[in-house]
Scaffold this motif. Structure first.
Motif, PDB file in Angstrom:
ATOM      1  N   LYS A 145       0.816  -1.227   0.000  1.00 47.07           N
ATOM      2  CA  LYS A 145       0.000   0.000   0.000  1.00 47.07           C
ATOM      3  C   LYS A 145       0.838   1.261   0.000  1.00 47.07           C
ATOM      4  N   LEU A 146       1.879   1.307   0.812  1.00 48.43           N
ATOM      5  CA  LEU A 146       2.649   2.545   0.979  1.00 48.43           C
ATOM      6  C   LEU A 146       3.820   2.688   0.007  1.00 48.43           C
ATOM      7  N   ALA A 147       4.269   1.585  -0.575  1.00 46.96           N
ATOM      8  CA  ALA A 147       5.450   1.652  -1.450  1.00 46.96           C
ATOM      9  C   ALA A 147       5.145   1.255  -2.891  1.00 46.96           C
ATOM     10  N   ILE A 148       4.547   0.089  -3.084  1.00 47.32           N
ATOM     11  CA  ILE A 148       4.346  -0.437  -4.439  1.00 47.32           C
ATOM     12  C   ILE A 148       3.226   0.305  -5.173  1.00 47.32           C
ATOM     13  N   MET A 149       2.094   0.485  -4.516  1.00 46.84           N
ATOM     14  CA  MET A 149       0.940   1.119  -5.168  1.00 46.84           C
ATOM     15  C   MET A 149       1.256   2.527  -5.678  1.00 46.84           C
ATOM     16  N   PRO A 150       1.856   3.416  -4.881  1.00 46.01           N
ATOM     17  CA  PRO A 150       2.180   4.752  -5.406  1.00 46.01           C
ATOM     18  C   PRO A 150       3.140   4.699  -6.591  1.00 46.01           C
ATOM     19  N   PHE A 151       4.113   3.792  -6.535  1.00 42.31           N
ATOM     20  CA  PHE A 151       5.082   3.668  -7.625  1.00 42.31           C
ATOM     21  C   PHE A 151       4.394   3.241  -8.913  1.00 42.31           C
ATOM     22  N   VAL A 152       3.495   2.255  -8.821  1.00 45.95           N
ATOM     23  CA  VAL A 152       2.793   1.760 -10.011  1.00 45.95           C
ATOM     24  C   VAL A 152       1.878   2.845 -10.584  1.00 45.95           C
ATOM     25  N   VAL A 153       1.175   3.563  -9.712  1.00 42.54           N
ATOM     26  CA  VAL A 153       0.309   4.650 -10.181  1.00 42.54           C
ATOM     27  C   VAL A 153       1.123   5.707 -10.919  1.00 42.54           C
ATOM     28  N   PHE A 154       2.238   6.094 -10.338  1.00 41.68           N
ATOM     29  CA  PHE A 154       3.112   7.091 -10.974  1.00 41.68           C
ATOM     30  C   PHE A 154       3.600   6.587 -12.336  1.00 41.68           C
ATOM     31  N   LEU A 155       4.017   5.330 -12.390  1.00 41.81           N
ATOM     32  CA  LEU A 155       4.556   4.761 -13.616  1.00 41.81           C
ATOM     33  C   LEU A 155       3.499   4.680 -14.713  1.00 41.81           C
ATOM     34  N   ILE A 156       2.337   4.117 -14.395  1.00 42.00           N
ATOM     35  CA  ILE A 156       1.295   3.932 -15.406  1.00 42.00           C
ATOM     36  C   ILE A 156       0.738   5.272 -15.872  1.00 42.00           C
ATOM     37  N   MET A 157       0.543   6.203 -14.948  1.00 44.84           N
ATOM     38  CA  MET A 157       0.021   7.519 -15.354  1.00 44.84           C
ATOM     39  C   MET A 157       1.018   8.269 -16.220  1.00 44.84           C
ATOM     40  N   SER A 173      -7.121  -5.244  10.190  1.00 44.36           N
ATOM     41  CA  SER A 173      -7.157  -4.159  11.177  1.00 44.36           C
ATOM     42  C   SER A 173      -5.752  -3.702  11.543  1.00 44.36           C
ATOM     43  N   THR A 174      -4.829  -4.659  11.640  1.00 43.57           N
ATOM     44  CA  THR A 174      -3.437  -4.324  11.935  1.00 43.57           C
ATOM     45  C   THR A 174      -2.841  -3.494  10.808  1.00 43.57           C
ATOM     46  N   ALA A 175      -3.164  -3.824   9.569  1.00 49.49           N
ATOM     47  CA  ALA A 175      -2.653  -3.076   8.421  1.00 49.49           C
ATOM     48  C   ALA A 175      -3.159  -1.639   8.436  1.00 49.49           C
ATOM     49  N   VAL A 176      -4.411  -1.444   8.832  1.00 49.63           N
ATOM     50  CA  VAL A 176      -4.952  -0.081   8.944  1.00 49.63           C
ATOM     51  C   VAL A 176      -4.137   0.723   9.952  1.00 49.63           C
ATOM     52  N   LEU A 177      -3.847   0.109  11.090  1.00 49.88           N
ATOM     53  CA  LEU A 177      -3.062   0.782  12.133  1.00 49.88           C
ATOM     54  C   LEU A 177      -1.630   1.052  11.665  1.00 49.88           C
ATOM     55  N   LEU A 178      -0.978   0.035  11.113  1.00 46.61           N
ATOM     56  CA  LEU A 178       0.419   0.175  10.690  1.00 46.61           C
ATOM     57  C   LEU A 178       0.593   1.238   9.609  1.00 46.61           C
ATOM     58  N   THR A 179      -0.257   1.185   8.600  1.00 47.38           N
ATOM     59  CA  THR A 179      -0.108   2.135   7.492  1.00 47.38           C
ATOM     60  C   THR A 179      -0.380   3.569   7.954  1.00 47.38           C
ATOM     61  N   THR A 180      -1.309   3.745   8.877  1.00 49.17           N
ATOM     62  CA  THR A 180      -1.599   5.092   9.376  1.00 49.17           C
ATOM     63  C   THR A 180      -0.409   5.656  10.141  1.00 49.17           C
ATOM     64  N   VAL A 181       0.196   4.823  10.987  1.00 43.67           N
ATOM     65  CA  VAL A 181       1.344   5.271  11.778  1.00 43.67           C
ATOM     66  C   VAL A 181       2.557   5.548  10.890  1.00 43.67           C
ATOM     67  N   VAL A 182       2.855   4.628   9.980  1.00 46.04           N
ATOM     68  CA  VAL A 182       4.037   4.761   9.126  1.00 46.04           C
ATOM     69  C   VAL A 182       3.892   5.925   8.144  1.00 46.04           C
ATOM     70  N   SER A 183       2.658   6.201   7.716  1.00 43.94           N
ATOM     71  CA  SER A 183       2.448   7.273   6.736  1.00 43.94           C
ATOM     72  C   SER A 183       2.777   8.652   7.290  1.00 43.94           C
ATOM     73  N   VAL A 184       2.870   8.782   8.598  1.00 52.03           N
ATOM     74  CA  VAL A 184       3.295  10.060   9.185  1.00 52.03           C
ATOM     75  C   VAL A 184       4.692  10.422   8.677  1.00 52.03           C
ATOM     76  N   VAL A 185       5.497   9.414   8.391  1.00 51.74           N
ATOM     77  CA  VAL A 185       6.852   9.631   7.882  1.00 51.74           C
ATOM     78  C   VAL A 185       6.892   9.547   6.356  1.00 51.74           C
ATOM     79  N   THR A 186       6.211   8.550   5.786  1.00 54.07           N
ATOM     80  CA  THR A 186       6.322   8.322   4.344  1.00 54.07           C
ATOM     81  C   THR A 186       5.645   9.410   3.514  1.00 54.07           C
ATOM     82  N   LEU A 187       4.539   9.961   3.985  1.00 53.45           N
ATOM     83  CA  LEU A 187       3.836  10.979   3.208  1.00 53.45           C
ATOM     84  C   LEU A 187       4.648  12.262   3.035  1.00 53.45           C
TER      85      LEU A 187
END
Length: 314
Positions: free
Chosen positions: A240-252, A292-306
């Protein structure tokens, strides 16, 4: 990057405040219910309606943009689901849930307020189109696959399952966000000029969407914890945080989409998993704890990745 981080921290501070208020019962279930309804039925639809109604219709019907985003959704979902199927328990419903988790982000409650504050309010337009595809295509399609993969599972009582593909599509069509998007598209297509007072009212109502949405996200995180079998959750979070944004950027980029909209779509795709992921996982009894764990993890990690991604793309 520091400037972006300073802009984004107050927004995620509201997420922490929501978590704190829910933990210590400062706000109750009834209060949250009506606050969520205010955002879903009034404030956020006002943002979408105001932006779409005042945007040129030809800009909204951007076929390369819509095609590229849909191609990104389906390709990442199918590939991550297939890889997850072989990496973990070889069950079809698990593969579907892993694929869905890797692409379904919190655009409505996180992307729109966060990107409006850090990148610009213009991002609401492409994000609204992405949200439309998520609700009208991704969720019903995922529901159909989960329903199909659970058909021969004796542990699932299909008669008690409320998330049938038809009901998923019906819920999406009746979603206030979708209704506001459709109305905005109609107004734009017919070149209807809204009175300045009405636009001002929509802006005033929409100004509450960001803070309230972020607060609600924080309350939704309370009670979620990292499970012992956390590898599927880590897998979903990575996709969700690494692969999906890269693919969206590439295809667009390959589809020659306008660079500004590529930026908005890439950042929108880098948002954490939506809380609805946990709801669907619970409905289908498929990786519910891990979702549910993925929702929590991605929200916390996105504070840095975004902030990092915003800085790199800008």
């Amino acid at each position: 990057m520091l400037e972006t981080f300073i802009k984004i921290i107050p927004l995620f501070g509201l997420v922490g405040l929501g978590y704190f208020c829910k933990k210590y019962a400062i706000v109750g279930a009834t209060s949250l219910k009506y606050l969520t309804r205010f955002v879903m039925y009034l404030s956020l639809p006002a943002v979408l309606l105001g932006k779409l109604a005042t945007t040129n219709f030809e800009t909204l019907i951007d076929v390369p943009f819509l095609s590229a985003y849909l191609a990104s959704l389906l390709s990442v979902m199918l590939l991550s689901g297939a890889v997850g199927y072989f990496l973990f328990e070889k069950q079809a419903n698990h593969g579907v849930m892993l694929g869905l988790g890797g692409v379904y982000g919190n655009i409505g409650f996180l992307a729109i307020p966060v990107l409006a504050a850090t990148v610009g309010e213009w991002t609401s337009v492409p994000l609204a189109l992405m949200l439309t595809l998520d609700l009208l295509i991704l969720l019903p399609f995922s529901s159909f696959l989960l329903q199909l993969s659970n058909t021969n599972n004796n542990d699932i009582d299909q008669q008690d399952n409320n998330f049938t593909p038809f009901k998923a599509l019906q819920r999406s069509l009746l979603n206030p966000l979708i209704i506001s998007i459709i109305v905005g598209l109609i107004i734009s297509a017919w070149n209807i000029t809204l009175p300045a007072s009405l636009i001002g009212g929509l802006e005033l109502l929409g100004s509450a969407a960001g803070p309230c949405a972020m607060f609600i996200v924080g309350t939704a995180l309370f009670g979620r914890s990292v499970t012992q079998d956390s590898f599927p959750a880590i897998y979903i979070s990575t996709i969700k945080l690494a692969i999906m944004p890269f693919v969206v950027f590439l295809i667009m980029t390959l589809f020659q989409v306008d660079p500004k909209w590529v930026l908005a779509a890439t950042l929108g795709s880098a948002m954490p998993c939506a809380a609805v992921l946990g709801v669907m996982a619970e409905e289908y009894k498929t990786l519910s704890h891990q979702a549910s764990t993925a929702v929590l993890l991605t929200t916390v990690v996105s504070v840095v990745t975004l902030p990092l991604l915003i800085h790199v793309l800008n």
